[in-house]
Design a protein around this motif. Structure first.
Motif, mmCIF file in Angstrom:
data_model
loop_
_atom_site.group_PDB
_atom_site.id
_atom_site.type_symbol
_atom_site.label_atom_id
_atom_site.label_comp_id
_atom_site.label_asym_id
_atom_site.label_seq_id
_atom_site.Cartn_x
_atom_site.Cartn_y
_atom_site.Cartn_z
ATOM 1 N N ILE A 64 32.200 3.003 -13.248
ATOM 2 C CA ILE A 64 30.946 3.186 -12.530
ATOM 3 C C ILE A 64 30.791 4.632 -12.060
ATOM 4 O O ILE A 64 31.758 5.278 -11.671
ATOM 5 N N GLN A 65 29.558 5.156 -12.136
ATOM 6 C CA GLN A 65 29.286 6.478 -11.580
ATOM 7 C C GLN A 65 29.209 6.378 -10.060
ATOM 8 O O GLN A 65 28.788 5.352 -9.505
ATOM 9 N N ASP A 90 36.355 16.143 -10.650
ATOM 10 C CA ASP A 90 37.647 16.101 -11.342
ATOM 11 C C ASP A 90 38.356 14.767 -11.117
ATOM 12 O O ASP A 90 38.826 14.139 -12.075
ATOM 13 N N ILE A 91 38.445 14.327 -9.864
ATOM 14 C CA ILE A 91 39.184 13.103 -9.544
ATOM 15 C C ILE A 91 38.530 11.878 -10.177
ATOM 16 O O ILE A 91 39.216 10.946 -10.617
ATOM 17 N N PHE A 96 31.041 11.639 -11.134
ATOM 18 C CA PHE A 96 30.344 11.961 -9.889
ATOM 19 C C PHE A 96 28.917 12.411 -10.143
ATOM 20 O O PHE A 96 28.653 13.236 -11.021
ATOM 21 N N LEU A 97 27.977 11.852 -9.349
ATOM 22 C CA LEU A 97 26.569 12.260 -9.356
ATOM 23 C C LEU A 97 26.272 12.912 -8.015
ATOM 24 O O LEU A 97 26.464 12.299 -6.966
ATOM 25 N N LEU A 98 25.776 14.128 -8.045
ATOM 26 C CA LEU A 98 25.489 14.861 -6.820
ATOM 27 C C LEU A 98 24.036 14.639 -6.425
ATOM 28 O O LEU A 98 23.129 15.272 -6.955
ATOM 29 N N LEU A 166 27.888 19.490 -13.601
ATOM 30 C CA LEU A 166 27.690 18.068 -13.354
ATOM 31 C C LEU A 166 26.222 17.794 -13.016
ATOM 32 O O LEU A 166 25.488 18.697 -12.598
ATOM 33 N N PRO A 167 25.775 16.552 -13.180
ATOM 34 C CA PRO A 167 24.360 16.244 -12.936
ATOM 35 C C PRO A 167 24.016 16.210 -11.456
ATOM 36 O O PRO A 167 24.773 15.698 -10.632
ATOM 37 N N MET A 168 22.848 16.763 -11.131
ATOM 38 C CA MET A 168 22.296 16.687 -9.789
ATOM 39 C C MET A 168 21.079 15.772 -9.799
ATOM 40 O O MET A 168 20.246 15.846 -10.709
#
Length: 291
Positions: A64-65, A90-91, A96-98, A166-168
């Motif tokens: 899951i994101q 990274d983890i 991760f979605l910002l 990464l996606p924002m």
């Protein structure tokens, strides 16, 4: 349609960890938590940090994101925040979605002793926040001088797993913030315009926002379909999980308006977002496991 759920950071981890696992097991595409120091009616209760919560969530899930719904400049500076963002990227192995927004006018805006900014300045500050974050996530050794933020030779190695970054997902409800979402966002999130007197009026406002967003993208020479669209279903009217029927109707309306993603909240026992987890079981069966 993709489905997301918000798990508020109010539970001690032995209680929270099973919720994040269940969100993945149900089949949700993304799970989020709030990025506040305290929030509205829950300010007198327990509340935990966003970044540690999402870090822990990434360790008990695999698909899951995970994201912030949403981070803001109210108490964050891009230079220090980017280290947390890179670590979460990274983890979580790139899950991760910002989520980023202008920040409200509640507890977070005054707890550090600063004055609450008027809406035009909130949006101007968001513009700088996004611009500097974008540079920090794509460049190393960044210097920047703005009205709200400064960076002097900020280092950002090793950079994002995704390239160029990464996606924002940019939260926006007004014309100026919508332009920021079109410029910086791989996704746009909305709670709808304010001032609605009914659920139907809220939906009409959502329709107007989507048309306005399409127009802004087209004016800038872009393609509207290239930006994902996230609708927070719990921003007006009944709680989206008040019944499986209401949720299904809301998802259908969102799809008709071109939204690619919908977001609801994990049912709480009392107060805001109070609901029955049996409804969550039902919508997971009807909408998620059937895909």
């Amino acid at each position: 349609m993709r489905y997301g759920i918000v798990i508020l950071p109010e539970y001690r981890w032995p209680q929270a960890a099973p919720l994040w696992r269940r969100a993945e097991d149900y089949g949700f595409d993304h799970a989020w938590t709030y990025d506040h120091l305290a929030w509205r009616s829950l300010a007198d209760g327990p509340w935990f940090g966003t970044v540690p919560t999402l870090t822990a969530a990434s360790m008990v899930t695999s698909r899951i994101q995970l994201g912030t719904f949403v981070a803001s400049p109210n108490f964050r500076h891009p230079v220090s925040f980017v280290r947390d963002v890179l670590s979460l990227d990274d983890i979580s192995a790139g899950r991760f979605l910002l989520g980023v927004g202008a920040g409200g006018t509640g507890f977070d805006s005054t707890v550090l002793g600063e004055d609450t900014l008027p809406p035009p300045r909130l949006v101007a500050r968001l513009g700088e926040f996004l611009e500097l974050l974008d540079r920090l996530l794509t460049e190393d050794d960044v210097s920047y001088a703005g009205d709200y933020f400064t960076a002097v030779h900020a280092r950002t190695q090793p950079g994002c797993l995704h390239k160029p970054r990464l996606p924002m997902v940019v939260a926006a409800n007004g014309p100026k913030s919508l332009r920021l979402a079109a410029r910086f966002g791989q996704g746009w999130a909305t709670t709808g315009a304010g001032g609605h007197d009914s659920t139907q009026q809220w939906w009409r406002g959502i329709a107007e926002l989507t048309t306005r967003f399409d127009d802004i993208i087209a004016q800038d020479g872009g393609e509207p379909a290239t930006i994902d669209r996230y609708l927070s279903l719990d921003s007006a009217g009944p709680f989206a999980l008040s019944s499986a029927e209401y949720f299904t109707d809301a998802v259908g309306r969102a799809a008709e308006l071109g939204f690619t993603d919908v977001v609801t909240h994990w049912p709480r026992a009392t107060g805001v977002y109070a609901g029955d987890e049996a409804v969550l079981d039902k919508i997971a069966s009807d909408h998620l496991s059937a895909r």
